[in-house]
Design an enzyme around this catalytic site. Structure first.
Site, PDB file in Angstrom:
ATOM      1  N   CYS A  66      38.583  40.067  40.451  1.00 44.24           N
ATOM      2  CA  CYS A  66      39.113  38.704  40.607  1.00 44.24           C
ATOM      3  C   CYS A  66      39.926  38.401  39.362  1.00 44.24           C
ATOM      4  O   CYS A  66      39.392  38.436  38.246  1.00 44.24           O
ATOM      5  CB  CYS A  66      37.984  37.685  40.741  1.00 44.24           C
ATOM      6  SG  CYS A  66      38.580  35.959  40.752  1.00 44.24           S
ATOM      7  N   CYS A 108      46.427  37.915  42.484  1.00 42.46           N
ATOM      8  CA  CYS A 108      45.198  37.340  43.021  1.00 42.46           C
ATOM      9  C   CYS A 108      44.682  38.380  43.994  1.00 42.46           C
ATOM     10  O   CYS A 108      45.440  38.904  44.818  1.00 42.46           O
ATOM     11  CB  CYS A 108      45.460  36.025  43.740  1.00 42.46           C
ATOM     12  SG  CYS A 108      44.009  35.439  44.653  1.00 42.46           S
TER      13      CYS A 108
END
Lengths: 229, 229
Positions: free
Chosen positions: B84, B195
């Site tokens: 992440c 992302c």
């Protein structure tokens, strides 16, 4: 937030574990990250080969699976699941090692077949899974007629499974059609994709005139059911 | 069999963690299960939202991530990875909590861009990742020119990310083309899918006249490199 954490005894093989995780996500009614369920995964491909152990040619994977189960319990898992059909031969090793419940993928699958009123089902699985009679016993108990591919087709099933394990994209597709045609000829109305590598080979289920039962999918739904209960 | 075990602080979101596991499998030179690397995954989607915390609207996910890291270390992980980008803002919380090394996905990505001699790169990321300047600082240090989408396109990036998180297949594809055309107009020769949800939206990279850098892919290769070293 009070939902349960599932521990996954994975890595048999690694692709099958990823497939289960994907199916858990799809089976979860979630709109944002925080609504998904928590999974603790021990993705351990180094577990001794189930196939080799059952066919009398290698060490039992039972002790390693029991160790993984204990570790997952200690890490906070509330119940366990094993995304590998053949490995269910060692289910009792796992159950004896922990205090928490362990889902039985084969039992869950037979329950769904029974609820759907299936009479004749073909089993596509490793030769080792077939030798263990894991499905045979539970299907017979449930009164469902059990069909196995002829030996030359069983070999094609095994080649398809090993193609998935080695990421051989051409090999994965090579026999898929003729295996299903063979099952239809044997009178099967449904087929169990009884090795967690097989759903990866049969992604286009719609093209066949047979009903597929994917134990990984069924296990995913059972996990979401138990985690949210 | 002496290979290292990687612990994965996952669930941010769950799809991104599955995507990393898939990319680890593909990046591993393995022909059978036992040649794959072992991963311990805490797929915990209940971690407080990174976006909300950074934009000043929620609790820090740092303590939960540190707790997960400790648990993974205790369970036997030899090093850690975090699939992440935004969560890398809390990398120091994780590093301080454990004795084992923690891979820095952002640093690994910038290293690859530098080695490829990229001059102008656009960053597609959450508004929170952009606010943290995680990529900006490391790219500037490496002498790489850093391009951000205009605010109306940044909103389309966010909508794409949330479409992935909620499994909205139509929403995932809605803005992908115009976002890339916008990056090209701004003079970008490459784009960072900054992302971990975005690689899921950009599966057909070949159709665009821009080079994609996928930090999840780069992290997967770094994991395999370190696990087999």
């Amino acid at each position: 937030m009070g939902d349960k954490i599932v521990g996954i005894i994975g890595g048999m093989g690694p692709e099958a574990t990823v497939d289960l995780l994907t199916k858990i996500i799809r089976a979860t009614p979630a709109k944002r990250d925080q609504e998904h369920i928590r999974t603790l995964v021990d993705n351990n491909p180094r577990i001794p080969s189930r196939v080799e152990a059952i066919l009398g040619d290698g060490p039992s994977p039972g002790p390693v699976m029991a160790e993984m189960a204990k570790n997952l319990e200690k890490s906070g898992a509330h119940f366990l699941a094993i995304p590998c059909n053949t490995a269910h031969y060692y289910l009792s090793d796992v159950k004896e090692a922990v205090q928490i419940p362990v889902l039985d993928m084969i039992e869950e699958t037979v329950k769904v077949l029974k609820a759907d009123n299936i009479q004749n089902v073909a089993l596509l699985a490793t030769t080792a899974t077939i030798a263990t009679k894991l499905y045979e016993n539970k299907l017979t108990e449930a009164g469902i007629n059990f069909i196995l591919p002829a030996p030359e087709y069983q070999e094609k099933v095994m080649e398809t499974i090993f193609a998935v394990k080695s990421g051989d994209l051409e090999g994965i597709q090579k026999y898929t059609d003729e295996i299903i045609n063979h099952c239809l000829e044997l009178g099967a109305q449904a087929v169990i994709l009884g090795c967690t590598e097989l759903p990866i080979a049969y992604k286009n289920k719609e093209k066949y005139k047979i009903t597929f039962y994917d134990p990984t999918e069924i296990l995913a739904r059972a996990i979401v059911r138990d985690a949210l209960s």
